[in-house]
Design an enzyme around this catalytic site. Structure first.
Site: not given
Ligand code: KIV
Length: 276
Positions: A55-56, A94, A123, A125, A193
């Protein structure tokens, strides 16, 4: 899975057991973001193991200040495009911001990213109790999950910026506990990260599943970067943990090839890309 890149050199498809075997054999995992079919094609041809539709894309493609505005429809759109450029490279997508608000929304998001767009893994978080419940629910349905800990960009407001995490002992212990928890819940891969090198080494040593670092030091089982950062095309200052592989390599294909070779050999990341 979509198999569109017929020109890619023949390679065994990267699988979840294959990633686990790479960790066991001490072979470093090469991961890189992609947001469209053309860049995916270059990743495939360079032999990158895992393509991440992060999602960057909200920041490097859409020009937003954070990843939070990215929607599920946008993730599905970009994941479908990347899938068309891949063949053997594994595709991870993501779960966007707030797809974890309950199990039903997470299931819906994973169903679209895997079933409709062609991802092999999603993915998510964090390691809060509701996230662990989602990882369990996905794992039970045989949807592989990549956890993401440390500097989790969807928590940018809580962190007060994109800041290195786990710098003091209590915070480091908490991240190790979270890593064990996501593994226990059924995650198959962990992205770690923005943490000090010593913590990256500790987490990697504590887990059976592979740990792919970004700003987490050289001791992780693999490395991931945002492709715009490693090509030096992200406007503004390059993050400390990244390197401009296009400089000196002359073409995008050569830059991705150099990144792949340097991750595999352990030449990247160097001490200048790490946090102490
Ligand atoms: O969104 C993304 O690209 C990511 C990477 C930074 C790991 O999560």
């Amino acid at each position: 899975m979509y198999v569109q890149n017929a020109e890619a050199p023949p390679r065994k498809p990267v699988t979840v057991p294959g990633l686990h075997a790479m960790k066991a054999a001490g072979q470093r995992i090469v991961m890189l973001t992609a947001y469209d079919a053309s860049f995916a094609w270059h990743l495939e041809n360079a032999g990158v193991d895992v393509a991440l539709v992060g999602d960057s894309l909200g920041m490097v493609v859409q020009g937003r200040a954070s990843t939070l505005p990215v929607t599920l429809d946008q993730m599905v759109y970009h994941t479908s495009a990347v899938a068309r450029g891949l063949s053997a490279t594994m595709l991870v997508a993501d779960l966007p911001f707030m797809a974890d608000r309950d199990i039903a929304h997470a299931m819906e998001a994973a169903t679209r990213l895997v079933g409709e767009a062609g991802a092999a893994m999603v993915k998510i978080e964090g390691a809060a109790p509701h996230v662990l419940a989602i990882i369990e629910a996905l794992a039970v349905r045989a949807i592989p999950v990549c956890a993401h800990l440390g500097l989790t960009p969807q928590s940018v407001h809580k962190f007060g910026g994109f800041r290195v995490q786990g710098r003091d002992e209590a915070a480091a212990d908490r991240i190790v506990a979270e890593a064990l928890a996501v593994q226990g819940a059924g995650a198959d891969l962990l992205v770690l990260e923005g943490v000090p090198t010593a913590l990256g080494e500790r987490v990697t040593g504590a887990l059976q599943i592979p740990v792919v670092g970004i700003g987490a030091g050289p001791h992780c089982d693999g490395q991931v970067l945002v492709i715009h950062d490693m090509l030096g095309i992200t406007p503004g200052k390059r993050p400390k943990f990244s390197k401009d592989f296009l400089a000196g390599n002359g073409s995008i294909a050569a830059a991705i090839g150099a990144y792949t070779a340097d991750v595999r050999s352990g030449a990247f990341p160097g001490p200048e890309h790490c946090f102490s």
